[in-house]
Motif scaffolding. Structure first.
Motif, PDB file in Angstrom:
ATOM      1  N   ASN A  37     -72.479   0.998 -22.918  1.00  0.00           N
ATOM      2  CA  ASN A  37     -73.713   0.321 -22.504  1.00  0.00           C
ATOM      3  C   ASN A  37     -74.892   1.122 -23.071  1.00  0.00           C
ATOM      4  OD1 ASN A  37     -75.856  -0.241 -19.918  1.00  0.00           O
ATOM      5  ND2 ASN A  37     -74.695  -1.991 -20.697  1.00  0.00           N
ATOM      6  N   ASP A 102     -82.849  -0.741 -19.657  1.00  0.00           N
ATOM      7  CA  ASP A 102     -81.890  -0.141 -18.719  1.00  0.00           C
ATOM      8  C   ASP A 102     -80.497  -0.252 -19.332  1.00  0.00           C
ATOM      9  OD1 ASP A 102     -80.662  -1.233 -15.416  1.00  0.00           O
ATOM     10  OD2 ASP A 102     -80.035   0.399 -16.760  1.00  0.00           O
ATOM     11  N   ALA A 103     -80.039   0.863 -19.917  1.00  0.00           N
ATOM     12  CA  ALA A 103     -78.708   0.884 -20.568  1.00  0.00           C
ATOM     13  C   ALA A 103     -77.910   2.057 -20.030  1.00  0.00           C
ATOM     14  CB  ALA A 103     -78.860   0.972 -22.080  1.00  0.00           C
ATOM     15  N   ILE A 104     -77.952   2.236 -18.716  1.00  0.00           N
ATOM     16  CA  ILE A 104     -77.240   3.372 -18.106  1.00  0.00           C
ATOM     17  C   ILE A 104     -75.794   2.990 -17.828  1.00  0.00           C
ATOM     18  CG2 ILE A 104     -77.190   5.038 -16.214  1.00  0.00           C
ATOM     19  CD1 ILE A 104     -80.186   4.424 -15.748  1.00  0.00           C
ATOM     20  N   LEU A 105     -75.635   1.880 -17.067  1.00  0.00           N
ATOM     21  CA  LEU A 105     -74.287   1.405 -16.685  1.00  0.00           C
ATOM     22  C   LEU A 105     -74.157  -0.070 -17.025  1.00  0.00           C
ATOM     23  CD1 LEU A 105     -73.814   2.981 -13.121  1.00  0.00           C
ATOM     24  CD2 LEU A 105     -72.878   3.803 -15.283  1.00  0.00           C
ATOM     25  N   CYS A 135     -79.677  -4.079 -20.103  1.00  0.00           N
ATOM     26  CA  CYS A 135     -78.633  -4.242 -21.130  1.00  0.00           C
ATOM     27  C   CYS A 135     -77.329  -4.630 -20.443  1.00  0.00           C
ATOM     28  CB  CYS A 135     -78.479  -2.917 -21.882  1.00  0.00           C
ATOM     29  SG  CYS A 135     -77.147  -2.912 -23.088  1.00  0.00           S
ATOM     30  N   VAL A 137     -75.990  -5.813 -17.833  1.00  0.00           N
ATOM     31  CA  VAL A 137     -76.275  -6.034 -16.405  1.00  0.00           C
ATOM     32  C   VAL A 137     -77.255  -4.953 -15.958  1.00  0.00           C
ATOM     33  CG1 VAL A 137     -74.078  -7.107 -15.702  1.00  0.00           C
ATOM     34  CG2 VAL A 137     -74.273  -4.628 -15.736  1.00  0.00           C
ATOM     35  N   PRO A 138     -78.061  -5.204 -14.949  1.00  0.00           N
ATOM     36  CA  PRO A 138     -78.864  -4.104 -14.418  1.00  0.00           C
ATOM     37  C   PRO A 138     -77.927  -3.013 -13.887  1.00  0.00           C
ATOM     38  CG  PRO A 138     -79.668  -6.216 -13.593  1.00  0.00           C
ATOM     39  CD  PRO A 138     -78.350  -6.480 -14.243  1.00  0.00           C
ATOM     40  N   SER A 139     -78.201  -1.781 -14.194  1.00  0.00           N
ATOM     41  CA  SER A 139     -77.324  -0.694 -13.729  1.00  0.00           C
ATOM     42  C   SER A 139     -77.316  -0.669 -12.201  1.00  0.00           C
ATOM     43  CB  SER A 139     -77.844   0.652 -14.271  1.00  0.00           C
ATOM     44  OG  SER A 139     -77.881   0.586 -15.690  1.00  0.00           O
TER      45      SER A 139
END
Ligand SMILES: NC(=O)C1=CN([C@@H]2O[C@H](COP(=O)(O)OP(=O)(O)OC[C@H]3O[C@@H](n4cnc5c(N)ncnc54)[C@H](O)[C@@H]3O)[C@@H](O)[C@H]2O)[C@H](O)CC1
Ligand SMILES: [K+]
Length: 488
Positions: A37, A102-105, A135, A137-139
């Motif tokens: 992600n 937002d590309a954390i999870l 990105c 899904v929202p983390s």
């Protein structure tokens, strides 16, 4: 991954342009996790850097996707590892950017954010960045269920890959995701069939009942309505009016004469049935029921539907009258509070909060336990078939949370059930034509009704207050709007 990143980068550019912002010189921070992600986010940010954006990558887990990080650095991006000491400073700097990605999870998440990443996102949520793009899904949103693990950074736009994930179509996840844009990345054929299905207006155009040339009022579907009482006359008037404008051949009203007078004053086309009612093809039972006479009428009608195999829409007070096991062509329409009572009948002890935090799980469980289609009312309406298939419709707006709106939905559903009971659910019908199997068709009927109700409510409200009566009055125009999508 490259196609995903391209789709993400292009969506960010489109959104900035729609906001009237230049791309060159605008600033973007990507919050990048350690998995793919984060990789998508970093590759996308590298593309944005090459388009002249000032780009920062906050590495929330120390490491990151090596190739994507290399590409990001090669494009001139600035890298900021996150640690306990710089959470506040990075939150303030990030919140001031034109875009936060937002590309954390993504789909690899297990549970929610923790540690400095959680602190950073919680602080950012408080600072309300100008534009958040998630990105995939929202983390912190579970991609499979829509359950959320605080903190979650609410997105204006979620760019998801391959197909709309269930977690973006069920609350609370849908409420965090904003608009959803699906990027095709070439894996679509290999994806399992979606756990949730959303009917589009194009589907509705294929599914709406249309009278045949030789139709007459008895063949188009007659719906019997047991609703209202001396105390709640409006529920009877609204549900009968909504039923009558939703395409049945006729509406029969069962209730006290005092209420019938008001019903007929609003809907003179309805027929009052003071005694044994004439034949119906479907029932609507429950809105505004009060008092022993009306409850008895509802019990008798439920028994007649059970014995006669007729579809029934069961709402509000009639939910207390259900048999142990319902036929699969019954549509129950609880809100979250009523769903807790419904589940309590099968010893599932949950609170309203439990239901609202796990809507998909509990609507499926209720359908499984009752044997009926269960339509869980809410900002997103979930419709579960006892076979496990779930439809998700989100066509309305918050102004529809007004007294009587549920009565109007019941009327629309009752009329559609009567129309489809008369024709349309066979293997040669429109539902089969769009790949809806026989065990899902009554859930699809409920989804059609929920969608029409939402569209009518959004049109009646515009962007302001509306009333249940105005929603009912908007239904005929909604049918006409949908009909425009009938492919020539
Ligand atoms: N599936 C596909 O066909 C495609 C997926 N793409 C992208 O890949 C992600 C999924 O990536 P994955 O590496 O499996 O996991 P994530 O990046 O979502 O998670 C990162 C990593 O973090 C660890 N982790 C899990 N839970 C937590 C947590 N609660 N807190 C901290 N860290 C956690 C775990 O080790 C994960 O591996 C998908 O979303 C898409 O963005 C492709 O781009 C397209 C094809
Ligand atoms: K994400």
């Amino acid at each position: 991954m490259q196609r995903a990143a391209h789709g993400l980068a292009n969506a960010v550019v489109r959104e900035l342009r729609a906001d009237g912002r230049r791309i060159y010189g605008s600033s973007v921070t990507v919050l990048a996790g350690k998995g793919n992600n984060g990789g998508d986010g970093l590759f996308a940010a590298a593309m944005l850097a090459r388009r002249g954006m000032r780009t920062t990558a906050v590495l929330t887990a120390g490491s990151a996707h090596p190739d994507a990080l290399a590409a990001f650095r090669a494009a001139g991006g600035r890298v900021q590892p996150l640690d306990d000491a710089n959470v506040e400073e990075l939150a303030v700097a990030t919140a001031g950017d034109d875009v936060v990605i937002d590309a954390i999870l993504g789909t690899g998440a297990r549970g929610g954010l923790n540690g400095p990443a959680a602190e950073l996102v919680a602080a950012l949520q408080e600072l309300h960045p100008a534009l958040v793009v998630a990105c995939d899904v929202p983390s912190g949103v579970d991609a499979d269920t829509g359950e959320t693990h605080w903190p979650v950074l609410t997105a204006r736009l979620t760019v998801t890959f391959g197909g709309a994930k269930a977690g973006l179509l069920a609350d609370p996840g849908e409420g965090c995701s904003g608009r959803v844009h699906v990027v095709q990345i070439g894996i679509e054929d290999h994806l399992p069939s979606p756990a949730l299905r959303r009917l589009t207006v194009h589907d509705l155009a294929k599914l709406l009942p249309h009278p045949g040339r030789r139709a007459q009022k008895y063949t188009r579907g007659v719906v019997g309505v047991v609703a209202g009482s001396a105390r709640y006359t409006g529920a009877a008037a609204l549900s009968v009016e909504a039923a009558s404008v939703s395409g049945p051949g006729m509406v029969r009203y069962l209730g006290p004469e005092t209420v019938a007078r008001q019903v007929l004053a609003r809907t003179p086309e309805a027929i009052w049935e003071p005694d044994e009612p004439g034949r119906v093809q479907a029932w609507l039972l429950g809105p505004g029921l009060d008092g022993s006479d009306q409850l008895q009428r509802a019990k008798d009608a439920l028994q007649a539907a059970y014995d006669g195999g007729q579809p029934a829409v069961v709402d509000a007070g009639a939910l207390e009258l259900l048999p142990e096991r319902c036929p699969p062509n019954w549509i129950l329409t609880p809100h979250a509070g009523e769903l807790t009572s419904l589940l309590g009948r099968s010893e599932v002890r949950v609170t309203r909060d439990d239901v609202e935090s796990r809507t998909l799980h509990f609507v499926r469980l209720a359908a499984e336990h009752t044997g009926a289609v269960v339509l869980l009312k809410g900002a997103t309406t979930l419709i579960a078939s006892p076979s496990g298939t779930v439809f998700s419709q989100s066509d309305g707006n918050p102004w529809m949370s007004t007294a009587g709106s549920g009565d109007v939905l019941g009327g629309i559903l009752g009329a559609l059930a009567a129309s489809y009971a008369a024709s349309g659910l066979g293997d040669d019908g429109p539902f089969a034509g769009i790949g809806i199997g026989p065990e899902e068709r009554w859930a699809a009927v409920a989804a059609v009704g929920a969608s029409i109700h939402g569209m009518a409510g959004k049109a009646a409200s515009g962007a302001g207050p509306t009333t249940a009566a105005a929603i009912a009055r908007e239904v005929p125009e909604t049918f006409r709007v949908i009909h425009k999508y009938v492919s020539a």
